[in-house]
Motif scaffolding. Structure first.
Motif, PDB file in Angstrom:
ATOM      1  N   MET A 377      30.934  52.087  31.589  1.00  0.00           N
ATOM      2  CA  MET A 377      30.735  53.149  32.560  1.00  0.00           C
ATOM      3  C   MET A 377      29.404  53.820  32.270  1.00  0.00           C
ATOM      4  SD  MET A 377      31.467  54.876  35.187  1.00  0.00           S
ATOM      5  CE  MET A 377      33.149  54.432  35.611  1.00  0.00           C
ATOM      6  N   ALA A 378      28.477  53.755  33.239  1.00  0.00           N
ATOM      7  CA  ALA A 378      27.112  54.237  33.016  1.00  0.00           C
ATOM      8  C   ALA A 378      26.837  55.574  33.691  1.00  0.00           C
ATOM      9  CB  ALA A 378      26.107  53.195  33.513  1.00  0.00           C
ATOM     10  N   ALA A 379      27.730  56.036  34.562  1.00  0.00           N
ATOM     11  CA  ALA A 379      27.487  57.276  35.310  1.00  0.00           C
ATOM     12  C   ALA A 379      28.550  58.310  34.962  1.00  0.00           C
ATOM     13  CB  ALA A 379      27.500  57.000  36.808  1.00  0.00           C
ATOM     14  N   ASN A 380      28.141  59.560  34.901  1.00  0.00           N
ATOM     15  CA  ASN A 380      29.063  60.650  34.565  1.00  0.00           C
ATOM     16  C   ASN A 380      29.779  61.120  35.831  1.00  0.00           C
ATOM     17  OD1 ASN A 380      30.460  62.637  33.323  1.00  0.00           O
ATOM     18  ND2 ASN A 380      28.690  63.851  32.717  1.00  0.00           N
ATOM     19  N   VAL A 381      30.672  60.253  36.318  1.00  0.00           N
ATOM     20  CA  VAL A 381      31.482  60.581  37.486  1.00  0.00           C
ATOM     21  C   VAL A 381      32.936  60.666  37.045  1.00  0.00           C
ATOM     22  CG1 VAL A 381      29.912  59.579  39.174  1.00  0.00           C
ATOM     23  CG2 VAL A 381      31.594  58.124  38.073  1.00  0.00           C
ATOM     24  N   SER A 382      33.681  61.594  37.633  1.00  0.00           N
ATOM     25  CA  SER A 382      35.062  61.786  37.217  1.00  0.00           C
ATOM     26  C   SER A 382      35.961  60.725  37.836  1.00  0.00           C
ATOM     27  CB  SER A 382      35.534  63.183  37.616  1.00  0.00           C
ATOM     28  OG  SER A 382      35.479  63.325  39.024  1.00  0.00           O
ATOM     29  N   GLY A 383      37.153  60.596  37.267  1.00  0.00           N
ATOM     30  CA  GLY A 383      38.125  59.627  37.761  1.00  0.00           C
ATOM     31  C   GLY A 383      38.429  58.578  36.719  1.00  0.00           C
ATOM     32  N   ASP A 384      39.522  57.860  36.923  1.00  0.00           N
ATOM     33  CA  ASP A 384      39.915  56.829  35.976  1.00  0.00           C
ATOM     34  C   ASP A 384      38.965  55.639  36.066  1.00  0.00           C
ATOM     35  OD1 ASP A 384      42.038  58.391  35.176  1.00  0.00           O
ATOM     36  OD2 ASP A 384      43.396  57.544  36.666  1.00  0.00           O
ATOM     37  N   PHE A 385      38.492  55.200  34.912  1.00  0.00           N
ATOM     38  CA  PHE A 385      37.512  54.112  34.806  1.00  0.00           C
ATOM     39  C   PHE A 385      37.972  52.887  35.584  1.00  0.00           C
ATOM     40  CE2 PHE A 385      34.923  51.799  31.228  1.00  0.00           C
ATOM     41  CZ  PHE A 385      34.333  50.984  32.166  1.00  0.00           C
ATOM     42  N   ILE A 386      39.172  52.399  35.290  1.00  0.00           N
ATOM     43  CA  ILE A 386      39.730  51.260  36.024  1.00  0.00           C
ATOM     44  C   ILE A 386      41.155  51.611  36.437  1.00  0.00           C
ATOM     45  CG2 ILE A 386      40.550  48.886  35.836  1.00  0.00           C
ATOM     46  CD1 ILE A 386      38.149  48.152  34.329  1.00  0.00           C
ATOM     47  N   ALA A 387      41.409  51.609  37.729  1.00  0.00           N
ATOM     48  CA  ALA A 387      42.738  51.837  38.276  1.00  0.00           C
ATOM     49  C   ALA A 387      43.314  50.500  38.719  1.00  0.00           C
ATOM     50  CB  ALA A 387      42.667  52.807  39.455  1.00  0.00           C
ATOM     51  N   LEU A 388      44.530  50.214  38.285  1.00  0.00           N
ATOM     52  CA  LEU A 388      45.139  48.911  38.532  1.00  0.00           C
ATOM     53  C   LEU A 388      46.124  48.981  39.689  1.00  0.00           C
ATOM     54  CD1 LEU A 388      45.840  47.854  34.834  1.00  0.00           C
ATOM     55  CD2 LEU A 388      43.923  47.176  36.287  1.00  0.00           C
ATOM     56  N   GLY A 389      46.099  47.935  40.517  1.00  0.00           N
ATOM     57  CA  GLY A 389      47.032  47.823  41.626  1.00  0.00           C
ATOM     58  C   GLY A 389      48.273  47.040  41.249  1.00  0.00           C
ATOM     59  N   ARG A 390      49.116  46.788  42.224  1.00  0.00           N
ATOM     60  CA  ARG A 390      50.375  46.064  42.001  1.00  0.00           C
ATOM     61  C   ARG A 390      50.112  44.627  41.567  1.00  0.00           C
ATOM     62  NH1 ARG A 390      51.301  48.308  47.202  1.00  0.00           N
ATOM     63  NH2 ARG A 390      52.628  50.162  47.137  1.00  0.00           N
ATOM     64  N   GLY A 391      50.875  44.181  40.556  1.00  0.00           N
ATOM     65  CA  GLY A 391      50.819  42.781  40.152  1.00  0.00           C
ATOM     66  C   GLY A 391      49.473  42.346  39.617  1.00  0.00           C
ATOM     67  N   THR A 392      48.715  43.249  39.016  1.00  0.00           N
ATOM     68  CA  THR A 392      47.387  42.909  38.503  1.00  0.00           C
ATOM     69  C   THR A 392      47.463  42.409  37.068  1.00  0.00           C
ATOM     70  OG1 THR A 392      47.114  45.250  37.968  1.00  0.00           O
ATOM     71  CG2 THR A 392      46.109  44.466  39.999  1.00  0.00           C
ATOM     72  N   ILE A 393      46.419  41.669  36.684  1.00  0.00           N
ATOM     73  CA  ILE A 393      46.267  41.188  35.308  1.00  0.00           C
ATOM     74  C   ILE A 393      44.856  41.545  34.858  1.00  0.00           C
ATOM     75  CG2 ILE A 393      46.216  39.178  33.786  1.00  0.00           C
ATOM     76  CD1 ILE A 393      48.188  37.815  35.668  1.00  0.00           C
ATOM     77  N   LEU A 394      44.771  42.158  33.687  1.00  0.00           N
ATOM     78  CA  LEU A 394      43.489  42.539  33.101  1.00  0.00           C
ATOM     79  C   LEU A 394      43.444  41.923  31.710  1.00  0.00           C
ATOM     80  CD1 LEU A 394      41.180  44.439  34.127  1.00  0.00           C
ATOM     81  CD2 LEU A 394      42.160  46.213  32.686  1.00  0.00           C
ATOM     82  N   GLN A 395      42.449  41.070  31.440  1.00  0.00           N
ATOM     83  CA  GLN A 395      42.464  40.387  30.152  1.00  0.00           C
ATOM     84  C   GLN A 395      41.067  39.953  29.708  1.00  0.00           C
ATOM     85  OE1 GLN A 395      45.198  37.172  30.892  1.00  0.00           O
ATOM     86  NE2 GLN A 395      43.736  35.953  32.056  1.00  0.00           N
ATOM     87  N   ARG A 396      40.909  39.905  28.374  1.00  0.00           N
ATOM     88  CA  ARG A 396      39.732  39.352  27.698  1.00  0.00           C
ATOM     89  C   ARG A 396      38.443  40.101  28.050  1.00  0.00           C
ATOM     90  NH1 ARG A 396      40.007  33.076  28.761  1.00  0.00           N
ATOM     91  NH2 ARG A 396      38.312  33.102  27.244  1.00  0.00           N
ATOM     92  N   LEU A 397      38.577  41.430  28.224  1.00  0.00           N
ATOM     93  CA  LEU A 397      37.434  42.277  28.554  1.00  0.00           C
ATOM     94  C   LEU A 397      37.282  43.383  27.518  1.00  0.00           C
ATOM     95  CD1 LEU A 397      38.224  42.748  32.341  1.00  0.00           C
ATOM     96  CD2 LEU A 397      36.198  41.564  31.471  1.00  0.00           C
ATOM     97  N   GLU A 398      36.053  43.858  27.362  1.00  0.00           N
ATOM     98  CA  GLU A 398      35.796  45.071  26.601  1.00  0.00           C
ATOM     99  C   GLU A 398      35.392  46.161  27.585  1.00  0.00           C
ATOM    100  OE1 GLU A 398      33.442  45.980  22.585  1.00  0.00           O
ATOM    101  OE2 GLU A 398      32.084  45.553  24.248  1.00  0.00           O
ATOM    102  N   LEU A 399      36.099  47.306  27.541  1.00  0.00           N
ATOM    103  CA  LEU A 399      35.801  48.439  28.401  1.00  0.00           C
ATOM    104  C   LEU A 399      35.260  49.565  27.536  1.00  0.00           C
ATOM    105  CD1 LEU A 399      39.031  48.492  30.616  1.00  0.00           C
ATOM    106  CD2 LEU A 399      36.912  47.212  30.993  1.00  0.00           C
ATOM    107  N   VAL A 400      34.082  50.087  27.892  1.00  0.00           N
ATOM    108  CA  VAL A 400      33.450  51.158  27.121  1.00  0.00           C
ATOM    109  C   VAL A 400      33.212  52.335  28.062  1.00  0.00           C
ATOM    110  CG1 VAL A 400      31.507  51.830  25.672  1.00  0.00           C
ATOM    111  CG2 VAL A 400      32.341  49.470  25.611  1.00  0.00           C
TER     112      VAL A 400
END
Length: 759
Positions: A377-400
């Motif tokens: 995340m490069a900008a100082n904006v409010s809100g959840d960095f990543i919001a997940l929807g129904r039946g989603t898969i999140l894997q093998r990532l680095e979140l900073v």
């Protein structure tokens, strides 16, 4: 007493002192390698015939001999050879050693199927320069363009040779050929190989893609490491989608025509090597121009079925849109910067190239450098960095996340009444640099946020009542160096459930769970069910004695810790089951209360019938030794607790944040502990009702608030270790059942709780 092979420089290779020293250094470095797919070097010696290397004399044949005899290989056999070869290269490259002269003659095939790479340490003395060397046409065919141009070489130079050998093994011919050295050189520098599937129609398009990525003229466009190549070789072997292939821009047909084709006569090609240099320069200018042109044009994604591979932030933003719900987005290794939070649409898989490393106790320790896929995340904006929807898969990532930003990192939250939303989060690194806090609209600074919502504080739309939020989290590393939160699982809506299963993860930061919170609408009949298996929860603040950060902060149901006028919170439940977990370096390891009351009745109604079902099996709690820790008992023999005290366990039926508040009624904690290890003498507190100053007086204790511990005191002492002080006998369930309860001491069990509706 070994049979060995002795290798000498060729007679025409006269070694000066500097070259001799370089050869010895290189050979010693190669000799230090220890891998089953690399040839061992026993000795570096010198005789009347000059320097020599002593190596094992392997049985079998070289890949060159095997191809001469067999012609083409079946894809499975070719991939097995190349995977073993690449595994050996990966080991050497990590040690900083590049072969520089890979070719089939340097690959040994043993009778048991083992592949050995030969001649590490010899390439440097050859000083492969095309102007004066006696290198054969066979060797020239495996030399990378950067070697031809006399540029520096690295691990990607070896990967070019792997591409040539894989092409030859599958088609029976080399991709770059000619009658003279200079025509081969020209082809290596300028021509695009015929696709392998055009030579051997049995080959798949993915084989074409892997070889094409290996044989890019610019090393920056090839696979960037042997480990990345291994991932796709394994995908080919399993007929699975490719995951690590780099993206590049192919030259236009017009440019290829301008550079010439292999059908031109050798006479034109040998006119001057300057043409080759100019062509290389023109190609680089063209590539930069094409990149700039593409950057200015709209992003266009290439889909294979429902899968796309992306390589930059613009493509990521273009891919993760509602129109691509249900599709698979793969991010190549590299760094991606976001200017706005990301919403992953329903059914999407968002996958990086990260290969997770694990510690000796099988917990994630971070990605290998060459496969790390970082979304920042490069900008100082409010809100959840990543919001997940129904039946989603999140894997093998680095979140900073960005330090100082307001929001959480990953959120899985309901979106409407009676919603059902679920997600799988696996093999991730989550860097959460922000402290945890509570705002009127909810929690901030959490790495993983699982919530049924009421964001509008009494306004429309109403809370997401009747919803189910479900998450499976496995192999995740959460880093919270700034005192941030790890996991936050709360119901802010009635008749709702949050279900989380966490396994084999490392969670940094405090963790909070609440079956139901009224804020400001009443929340009732809701449940959080949390199952934790084999995880490490740790406090990552530099001074573990300074902050009041809690390992597991658990509540059955409560109002919100903000001064709002709230109705009653009732019949909510937290079910928390832990097996083989570790809690380390928190001043308070486990704080479990059936309810919490934050403000007097003029603002918040007293909570009733809220419950925690706590089961700890094989849990290990390690709290720090702090010099200001309080004592477990005062002169009256009544347990006390102060915020500066260090505790493994605080188990309380009902809790008041102020000494003057009534605890409510019929709130309870039932705890079962087996195989739990504590930290020894600590300010542990076990009570039916309590506040920050210890037990509440009778007139504030409410009715029927209970702590119940399964079993009896002797069994507890036998089955658990280093928990001091132990709970008093009055809290054990077997003791409670033998006593006649009065109106103030009604034992609350699951059977006593009112029937709740489930969504």
């Amino acid at each position: 007493a070994r049979t060995v092979a002795l290798k000498f420089p060729l007679p025409h290779q006269h070694l000066g002192s500097a070259v001799k020293q370089r050869f010895e250094n290189e050979a010693r470095s190669a000799g230090s390698l220890d891998h089953p797919n690399l040839c061992t070097i026993h000795e570096i010696g010198e005789s009347e015939f000059g320097l020599f290397l002593a190596m094992p004399l392997y049985p079998g044949e070289t890949l060159k001999e095997h191809l001469a005899r067999a012609g083409t290989l079946e894809p499975g056999a070719a991939l097995d050879i190349m995977m073993q070869l690449t595994q050996g290269l990966a080991s050497a490259h990590v040690a900083g050693i590049v072969h520089r002269d890979l070719k089939p003659a340097n690959v040994m095939l043993l009778p048991d199927g083992t592949v050995k790479v030969l001649d590490f340490g010899l390439a440097k003395i050859r000083d492969v320069e095309l102007t004066a060397s006696r290198t054969t046409l066979g060797t020239i065919g495996y030399v990378a363009p950067e070697q031809v141009r006399g540029e520096s070489v690295d691990a990607r130079t070896d990967l070019w040779a792997v591409g040539i050998m894989l092409y030859e093994a599958l088609t029976g011919v080399q991709p770059f050929r000619g009658d003279h050295e200079v025509t081969v050189i020209h082809a290596v520098l300028n021509e695009t190989q015929v696709r392998p599937s055009q030579v051997n129609p049995a080959l798949s398009a993915d084989v074409d893609r892997v070889i094409d990525s290996l044989l890019q003229k610019d090393p920056a466009d090839r696979y960037q490491s042997a480990n990345a190549l291994l991932m796709d070789l394994d995908s080919l072997r399993r007929s699975a989608p490719l995951v690590a292939r780099p993206r590049y821009r192919a030259p236009s047909r017009l440019l290829r025509r301008a550079f010439g084709s292999r059908t031109r006569s050798a006479a034109v090609v040998v006119s001057t090597l300057a043409i080759v240099v100019m062509a290389g320069t023109a190609w680089r200018v063209y590539a930069r121009s094409a990149a700039a042109s593409e950057a200015e044009s709209p992003v266009r994604l290439s889909w294979t079925g429902d899968t796309t591979w992306i390589s930059n932030s613009a493509e990521l933003a273009a891919a993760v849109v509602p129109a691509n719900a249900g599709r698979h987005v793969r991010l190549l290794a590299g760094e991606y910067e976001l200017q706005q939070p990301l919403s992953v649409p329903d059914g999407m898989t968002l996958e990086g190239a990260g290969v997770m490393q694990f510690s000796s106790d099988s917990l994630p320790s971070g990605f290998t450098d060459d496969t790390r896929t970082t979304i920042r995340m490069a900008a100082n904006v409010s809100g959840d960095f990543i919001a997940l929807g129904r039946g989603t898969i999140l894997q093998r990532l680095e979140l900073v996340d960005l330090a100082g930003r307001s929001g959480n990192v990953i959120s899985l939250v309901s979106r409407q009444a009676h919603d059902t939303i679920s997600s799988t989060i696996s093999h991730m690194v989550i860097v959460n640099p922000n402290p945890h806090t509570i705002s009127p609209t909810g929690a901030l600074g959490r790495a993983l946020n699982f919530v049924t919502r009421n964001l509008n504080l009494g306004a429309d739309p109403a809370p997401d009542s009747g919803s189910l939020v479900s998450a499976r989290v496995v192999g995740v590393l959460v880093q919270s160096p700034g005192g941030g939160g790890g996991i936050f699982a709360f119901n802010f809506a009635s008749n709702s459930r949050v279900v989380v299963h966490l396994s084999r993860s490392v969670i940094g930061g405090t963790n909070e769970f609440n079956g139901g919170v009224s804020r400001p609408d009443a929340v009732h009949d809701s449940e959080v069910a949390f199952t934790s298996v084999g995880n490490l929860f740790r406090n990552e603040w530099a001074n573990p004695c300074a902050p009041a950060v809690i390992g597991w902060n658990m509540v059955g149901g409560s109002g919100a810790p903000i001064p709002l006028k709230l109705p009653e919170t009732t019949r909510n439940r937290l079910v928390f089951h832990s097996t083989d977990d570790r809690i380390e370096s928190f001043k308070i390891g486990v704080h479990a209360t059936g309810s919490r009351h934050f403000f007097d009745s003029s603002l918040q109604a007293e909570p009733t019938y809220n419950h925690v079902d706590l089961k700890l099996i094989g849990t290990n709690i390690t709290t720090p030794s702090c010099s200001d820790a309080g004592t477990a008992d005062n002169s009256m023999g009544i347990p006390t607790f102060r915020s500066r005290d260090v505790s493994d366990l605080l188990l309380i039926g009902a809790w008041s944040e102020e000494d003057s508040l009534n605890a409510g009624s019929y709130n309870s904690v039932r705890a079962e502990l087996r195989g739990v290890t504590g930290s020894g003498d600590r300010s542990n507190l076990f009570a039916h009702t309590a506040s920050t100053s210890g037990r509440l007086p009778a007139y504030l204790s409410g009715v029927g608030n209970r702590l119940e511990i399964v079993g009896d005191s002797q069994r507890f002492a036998n089955e658990n270790r280093s928990i001091q002080p132990l709970p008093a006998m009055e809290y054990f369930l077997n003791s409670l059942l033998t006593r006649e309860p009065d109106s103030k001491r009604i034992p609350i069990s699951r059977a006593n709780l009112p029937t709740r509706r489930t969504p």
